[in-house]
Design a protein around this motif. Structure first.
Motif, short mmCIF file in Angstrom:
data_model
loop_
_atom_site.label_atom_id
_atom_site.label_comp_id
_atom_site.label_asym_id
_atom_site.label_seq_id
_atom_site.Cartn_x
_atom_site.Cartn_y
_atom_site.Cartn_z
N GLY A 124 -30.83 45.20 -6.44
CA GLY A 124 -30.98 43.60 -7.57
C GLY A 124 -31.64 42.53 -6.94
O GLY A 124 -31.13 42.67 -5.48
N ASN A 125 -31.98 41.86 -7.77
CA ASN A 125 -31.93 40.74 -7.96
C ASN A 125 -31.42 39.31 -6.62
O ASN A 125 -31.57 38.65 -6.20
CB ASN A 125 -32.68 39.61 -8.89
N ASN A 169 -35.47 45.12 -2.64
CA ASN A 169 -35.74 45.07 -4.68
C ASN A 169 -36.11 44.54 -4.54
O ASN A 169 -37.12 43.58 -5.00
CB ASN A 169 -34.49 44.14 -4.45
N GLU A 170 -37.17 45.73 -5.60
CA GLU A 170 -38.71 45.42 -6.65
C GLU A 170 -39.91 44.84 -5.42
O GLU A 170 -40.09 43.74 -6.25
CB GLU A 170 -38.27 44.98 -7.79
N PRO A 183 -27.78 47.19 -15.94
CA PRO A 183 -26.88 46.43 -15.10
C PRO A 183 -25.45 47.19 -15.96
O PRO A 183 -25.36 47.80 -16.72
CB PRO A 183 -26.57 45.03 -15.36
N TYR A 234 -37.12 50.12 -17.54
CA TYR A 234 -36.04 49.73 -18.13
C TYR A 234 -37.30 50.07 -19.71
O TYR A 234 -38.37 49.40 -19.86
CB TYR A 234 -35.89 48.31 -18.48
N TRP A 258 -29.00 34.90 -11.13
CA TRP A 258 -28.44 34.38 -12.01
C TRP A 258 -27.25 33.44 -12.81
O TRP A 258 -26.42 33.71 -13.45
CB TRP A 258 -27.30 36.07 -12.91
N GLU A 290 -32.22 51.36 -10.66
CA GLU A 290 -31.86 50.92 -12.38
C GLU A 290 -32.98 51.72 -13.21
O GLU A 290 -33.85 52.10 -13.36
CB GLU A 290 -32.41 49.02 -12.00
N TRP A 337 -28.19 39.24 -19.05
CA TRP A 337 -29.08 40.01 -19.46
C TRP A 337 -28.43 41.27 -20.54
O TRP A 337 -26.82 41.69 -20.33
CB TRP A 337 -28.56 40.87 -18.03
N GLU A 354 -24.64 44.23 -9.03
CA GLU A 354 -25.13 42.88 -8.70
C GLU A 354 -23.87 42.10 -9.12
O GLU A 354 -23.40 42.50 -9.84
CB GLU A 354 -26.30 42.50 -8.17
O1 AHR Z 1 -30.70 44.93 -13.55
C1 AHR Z 1 -30.99 43.57 -14.02
C2 AHR Z 1 -32.36 43.47 -12.78
O2 AHR Z 1 -33.37 44.08 -12.93
C3 AHR Z 1 -32.34 43.27 -10.81
O3 AHR Z 1 -31.39 42.80 -10.49
C4 AHR Z 1 -33.89 43.87 -11.00
O4 AHR Z 1 -33.50 44.31 -9.47
C5 AHR Z 1 -34.49 44.10 -11.72
O5 AHR Z 1 -35.70 43.17 -12.25
#
Ligand code: AHR
Length: 648
Positions: A246-247, A366-367, A502, A423, A277, A451, A514, A46
């Protein structure tokens, strides 16, 4: 009896002391535990950390369309001094077109031969100058009456004292016109302390729009990719590319979503958009370029479609309000897969790709577990129904996996696949690697870990100032990643795809949002983190069969696969401990060759790679002799190993 004398007695008698079993790993090569998913391993991408603009997308001019900041020409400065005077400003009265509705006005009031005035662009943390290189500059320009040029386009040092390459543009008029010019460097030393300038040597007023500068791109594709970055990705041999987020797919607000239709066609028709971002995306890397990128890697696209939810909480009500978004997603799928005679397929053909792209998986949103309205269940069902009705062979992915409570998951239909995101700390991954997926129902949806990434520090990824850590992870994190990959690989009958996130980070000051990230770069250089090397190692030593393996009396984690054609067995071993561990490898059901190979990533767990020390932690290859069932292999402390064992 005192404890010490009891111990002496026990030692003398010997026989009463239970003997510790040697750490051992038993591999059964005669029975398949499953097939390796054909889509292991993959990549997720992304626009974050300047992944595209200032990263993979090779454009060198920052704010090329003058739309990044409505108030001032961000990243552009006037070139003046030494008898030259210029003023620059955004101008909404001289738009290039309705899409790029602002231009840059440059008013030169004093300039003469040897005293040039104009405008400079700082690039994305510098313009990379390389020796003997041809750059393609292009720009739209028009002038006020009385001035026709020429304009000099040049790459020069930040202080303006050294010109590395230059070319001329003449024949300017009062109407917008596009000019192309090639800039070639001689045998200069590489540097990123450079800028791009447009100057004149006599007074006049000029408007500029869409100013672009490309270095040589991967396979010289127009509007293409940075070759060194793309090569790093190709070297991972990814099977799929999950995009556009992704966002980044969702945007902060609905209006900021990835509107794929606005990312097609000539650059002068792409407005770009505000990305979540904190910076605008030029959309030079649009839907078509994502598809080309996947194709360049020989990977299949995993297309995420906007599903009516954006990051700050706005959502589209399921039902009639959602219909236009569903139509938009169906059009997008047609762009990717439709014949060249279809409405959207014909646009793809016109863009240079008549053949449809292969598409198997479509992800809806996404999410969406962040959508507290609870609308996802119905939104997903509506998308799923429409996609399946038009494209029955497509597999549809829900963005809420089993790591979330049941009431957040899709319940009204059973998704083909669910996307789980992890994560986690290294310790959490080490724990999860001991059987998280053993507990999953094999009759339920398949799993896509869309992810994941291990943290060596507490989870605070989005704070760029947090504790000043490196943008990419250290070896300790790579060990957590490798442990987690053994779990996913062992279960790849269920976990059909996964990808780290990422992927990319521009490591220049202020460029990232990030941490940690897989691959770091600046304007000139690129490096892989230890996690990059671990993933590449796993992905390039895989095969197609999962063999059953069990460990006794050791914390070493293991995954074993085999290539059914060559019969090569790949034994992946991960030792998170501070001491080397000798393990006995009992391999039944295979006639092993005595010479094998070990590829090892090991060292000080705190060690890492960086832009200045790119190869501190890299895999090393060594021969393994005396391979037979029951041979002892010592797994190094803090080590990730792939044993490549030939068999007949
Ligand atoms: O990988 C960074 C972000 O983490 C992504 O954009 C999102 O999907 C997740 O919260």
């Amino acid at each position: 009896m005192k404890r010490a004398s009891a111990l002496v007695l026990v030692l003398i008698l010997g026989a009463t002391v239970p003997r510790a079993a040697a750490p051992a790993i038993a591999i059964d090569a005669s029975t398949l535990a499953g097939k390796v998913s054909p889509l292991l391993y993959g990549l997720m991408t992304e626009e974050i950390n300047h992944s595209y603009d200032g990263g993979l997308y090779a454009e060198l001019i920052r704010n090329r369309a003058f739309l990044d900041d409505a108030a001032s020409p961000a990243h552009w400065t006037a070139v003046q001094g030494d008898g030259a005077v210029a003023a620059i400003a955004l101008d909404k009265n001289q738009p290039l077109n309705a899409t790029i509705a602002t231009s840059l006005r440059v008013e030169v009031t004093q300039a003469s031969s040897g005293h040039a005035a104009g405008v400079a662009n700082e690039g994305f943390w510098g313009i990379p100058v390389r020796p003997n290189t041809r750059y393609r500059a292009s720009l739209y320009a028009k002038t006020a009456p009385g001035f026709t040029g020429p304009i000099t386009a040049a790459i020069q040092s930040d202080d303006g004292k050294t010109t590395y390459a230059s070319g001329r543009v003449s024949g300017l008029t009062q109407a917008w016109k596009q000019f192309d010019v090639t800039l070639s460097t001689a045998d200069v030393a590489a540097t990123a302390n450079a800028r791009f300038v447009l100057t004149v040597e006599r007074p006049g007023t000029i408007w500029f729009s869409l100013v672009s500068l490309f270095p040589p791109t991967y396979k010289n594709q127009a509007n293409g990719f940075r070759p060194d970055l793309l090569q790093m990705l190709i070297d991972m041999r990814p099977k799929f590319l999950r995009f556009p987020g992704g966002n980044y797919l969702e945007g902060d607000q609905i209006a900021d979503r990835f509107e794929w239709k606005k990312t097609l066609g000539p650059l002068s028709e792409r407005p770009g958009h505000m990305a979540p971002w904190t910076y605008r995306s030029s959309d030079g890397l649009g839907l078509h370029e994502f598809l080309m990128w996947a194709e360049d890697m020989n990977a299949e696209p995993v297309l995420a479609v906007y599903a009516g939810y954006s990051l700050k909480g706005a959502y589209v009500k399921p039902g009639p309000d959602l219909e236009p978004y569903i139509e938009d997603a169906l059009d997008e799928i047609e762009y990717v897969t439709g014949p060249a005679t279809s409405t959207w397929g014909s646009l793809r053909a016109r863009a240079g790709h008549p053949a449809p792209f292969k598409l198997t998986y479509v992800e809806v949103g996404n999410e969406d577990f962040f959508d507290r309205s609870g609308s996802y269940d119905q939104r997903f069902a509506q998308f799923n129904q429409a996609i399946k009705a038009r494209y029955p062979s497509l597999q549809v992915i829900s963005t809420v996996g089993f790591e979330h409570p049941e009431n957040q998951r899709v319940r009204s239909v059973t998704p083909d696949v669910v996307d789980e995101h992890y994560y986690r700390t290294v310790e959490a991954f080490l724990k999860a690697a001991r059987g998280q997926y053993d507990k999953y129902d094999r009759k339920g949806p398949k799993i896509f870990v869309g992810e994941w990434g291990a943290y060596e520090t507490p989870f605070e990824p989005w704070n760029p100032r947090s504790r000043g850590e490196a943008p990419t992870p250290n070896l300790r994190a790579a060990i957590g990643d490798a442990a987690w990959m053994t779990e996913m690989e062992r279960n790849s009958d269920l976990v059909i795809m996964h990808c780290y996130a990422p992927l990319l980070v521009n490591v220049s000051p202020g460029a990232r949002q990030w941490r940690p990230n897989l691959i770091g770069y600046d304007a000139l250089r690129v490096y892989g983190s230890p996690s990059y090397h671990a993933i590449k190692l796993f992905a390039t030593h895989l095969g197609d069969e999962i063999l059953k393996a069990s460990a006794t009396d050791t914390d070493v984690l293991v995954s074993v696969t085999r290539d059914s054609r060559s019969r090569t067995i790949y034994v992946k071993l991960v030792n998170a401990g501070a001491a080397a561990v000798p393990v006995q490898l009992d391999i039944a059901g295979a006639s092993l060759r005595s010479a094998g190979t070990a590829i090892t990533l090991a060292g000080d767990p705190q060690d890492t790679n960086s832009i200045d020390a790119p190869e501190r932690v890299v895999p090393k290859t060594s021969p393994v002799t005396g391979v037979k069932s029951g041979f002892i292999y010592t797994v190094p402390a803090s080590g990730i190993v792939v044993l490549e064992l030939g068999a007949r």
